[in-house]
Design a protein around this motif. Sequence first.
Motif, PDB file in Angstrom:
ATOM      1  N   THR A   1       0.911  -1.249   0.150  1.00 30.64           N
ATOM      2  CA  THR A   1      -0.348   0.030  -0.276  1.00 30.64           C
ATOM      3  C   THR A   1       0.980   1.050  -0.235  1.00 30.64           C
ATOM      4  OG1 THR A   1      -0.364  -0.612   2.169  1.00 30.64           O
ATOM      5  CG2 THR A   1      -1.661  -1.358   1.118  1.00 30.64           C
TER       6      THR A   1
ATOM      7  N   ARG B   1       0.629  -3.535   5.943  1.00 29.77           N
ATOM      8  CA  ARG B   1      -0.802  -3.132   5.281  1.00 29.77           C
ATOM      9  C   ARG B   1       0.306  -4.117   4.071  1.00 29.77           C
ATOM     10  NH1 ARG B   1      -5.284  -1.444   7.339  1.00 29.77           N
ATOM     11  NH2 ARG B   1      -5.486  -0.943   5.210  1.00 29.77           N
TER      12      ARG B   1
ATOM     13  N   THR C   1      -7.967  -5.029   0.391  1.00 31.67           N
ATOM     14  CA  THR C   1      -6.861  -4.741   1.639  1.00 31.67           C
ATOM     15  C   THR C   1      -6.409  -4.116   3.017  1.00 31.67           C
ATOM     16  OG1 THR C   1      -6.223  -1.914  -0.067  1.00 31.67           O
ATOM     17  CG2 THR C   1      -5.815  -2.434   2.195  1.00 31.67           C
ATOM     18  N   PHE C   2      -5.368  -4.994   3.476  1.00 32.89           N
ATOM     19  CA  PHE C   2      -5.707  -5.684   4.969  1.00 32.89           C
ATOM     20  C   PHE C   2      -4.287  -5.545   5.291  1.00 32.89           C
ATOM     21  CE2 PHE C   2      -4.650  -9.196   2.333  1.00 32.89           C
ATOM     22  CZ  PHE C   2      -4.048 -10.435   3.395  1.00 32.89           C
ATOM     23  N   ARG C   3      -4.111  -6.051   6.554  1.00 29.99           N
ATOM     24  CA  ARG C   3      -2.439  -6.284   7.615  1.00 29.99           C
ATOM     25  C   ARG C   3      -2.729  -7.633   6.906  1.00 29.99           C
ATOM     26  NH1 ARG C   3       0.588  -3.403   9.329  1.00 29.99           N
ATOM     27  NH2 ARG C   3      -1.044  -1.550   9.799  1.00 29.99           N
TER      28      ARG C   3
END
Length: 529
Positions: free
Chosen positions: A209, A265, A286-288
């Motif tokens: 990201t 992320r 989008t995520f970690r």
Amino acid sequence: MRAGIPTPGLAARDPQALRALALVGLVAAFFLAPGSHWSRVRTAFDWRGAVTPQAYRLDAWIDPPAYTGRPPLVLPGLRSDDTNTAQAAAVSVPVGSVLVVRAAGIATDALKIDGLDEIKPEPDAPAPPADARAGASERRFTVARAGSVQFTGPDQRTVSWRIAAIADTKPSIAFAKDPQTGPRNTLVLSYRVEDDYGVKDAQAVFTPTPPERGLFPRPGSPAPGLATPLVPPPDFALTLPQPGAKGGAGQTSKDLVAHPWAGARVQVTLKVHDEAGNEGVSETRTFRLPARAFSKPIARALIEERRRLAFDPSTRSHVESMLAALTLAPDQFAIPPAEYLGLRTAYYRLHNARSDDDLRGVVDYLWEVAVLIEDGTLSAAERELRAAQEALREALQRGASDEEIKRLAQDLRQAMEKMMRQLAEEARRDGGTDARPLDQNTRVIRPQDLQRMVDRIENLARSGSRDAAKQLLDELQAMMDGLKPGNRQAGRQQGQQQQSELGAMIQEQQRLRDRTYREGRPGQQGQQG
């Protein structure tokens, strides 16, 4: 004597000229009757004599692509002994099909092709069989779009085929739910795939990201850009639904804890391909990424700097300064000698790095040092058990053969036996630390139970239930994770709790604990004597 001029007198006898009707009927019959009239007329005046009709045969069929699962489609042909004067057909076939025209006794040069691409034979293609019939020939055409083929035989009979091309639609893939964290911090992706003939492969593609702007950015300053990562993203293949199915739900679990991108992320996109080369793309989430939790401050700092260096190699000076600061006063911060040597080695390796490969080696080494600081030294039995578990999980993930699953399951059994022998030896050395009997509500898991779990995993994999086999393997590894040295050390610090769990899992140590309990109470032992 001289003969006079013939005087038939027909005009007197037929004043209305009805005799002309015969000539009109003959001409009308010539044009109305079916057949090849002119060829018969030419044959009547052919002074070369009677000619035997030429024997020939023209066959054609269409082979759809193998991945479609469709059978070959036979087209009407021409034969010299057939009475039909014309043949025609209109068909629809998938794009990529192959039209095969085979002739015997005639040449195929008279084929009139429209819209089809001919497949030329390869220069090194094998020669036709020696026993092939004289005059036999074959031509092949690729159906990439709509087209037609016409052919006229030597006896003026015709055949025509009109072919429509069915386009192969793009496959589709979509998230069934958001990315989740599974057992042991694994990444779990759930999705659905669809295609008209079945998908070929699918994969998860990760991108970092964009970095966030600071709390107080300078007015007019450009937004921070993305650097080229030093370590490639952890892209991996996805597990497809049942082979041959045109669609269905799928789920893939992947252990990315040791990857340098863990804990960052990221954006993930799912891509799928079919046999025709078409690509389908899902929406981006989008995520970690899941990451291992480190409890020791130095280990956490190393993991953070490792991630920083993996995403941007230009931060090497910052990471180098951090490593130098950590080893500035080892006595004051009570850094053990082994950890100090690991940190200094990482510092000098980073300081002397001359290429990206050297920097990637530093990234890997920082992970080893962080795990060493967090867990201590792993025994050979633990390393062997972990390797056997990961090998079996990877084989289940990629759909390995039954023979390979059987071999890996046997390796896991041997690794578990070796681990249990080591645990029994450690419990024998520390037997006096726990003199309490087991709780009556504690569930006792015997080594035979663990062996049966491995047998169950092997049977599920052989029957095709790979997802259930992976879930059972996760449960087995969760049981074995409780036997790690770090967990046993924490248990001893919490007042002998871990030793009770060890006795609950291993039947052989149950007898050892009973004996330790009796030896710890000499008064009762004397009364029993």
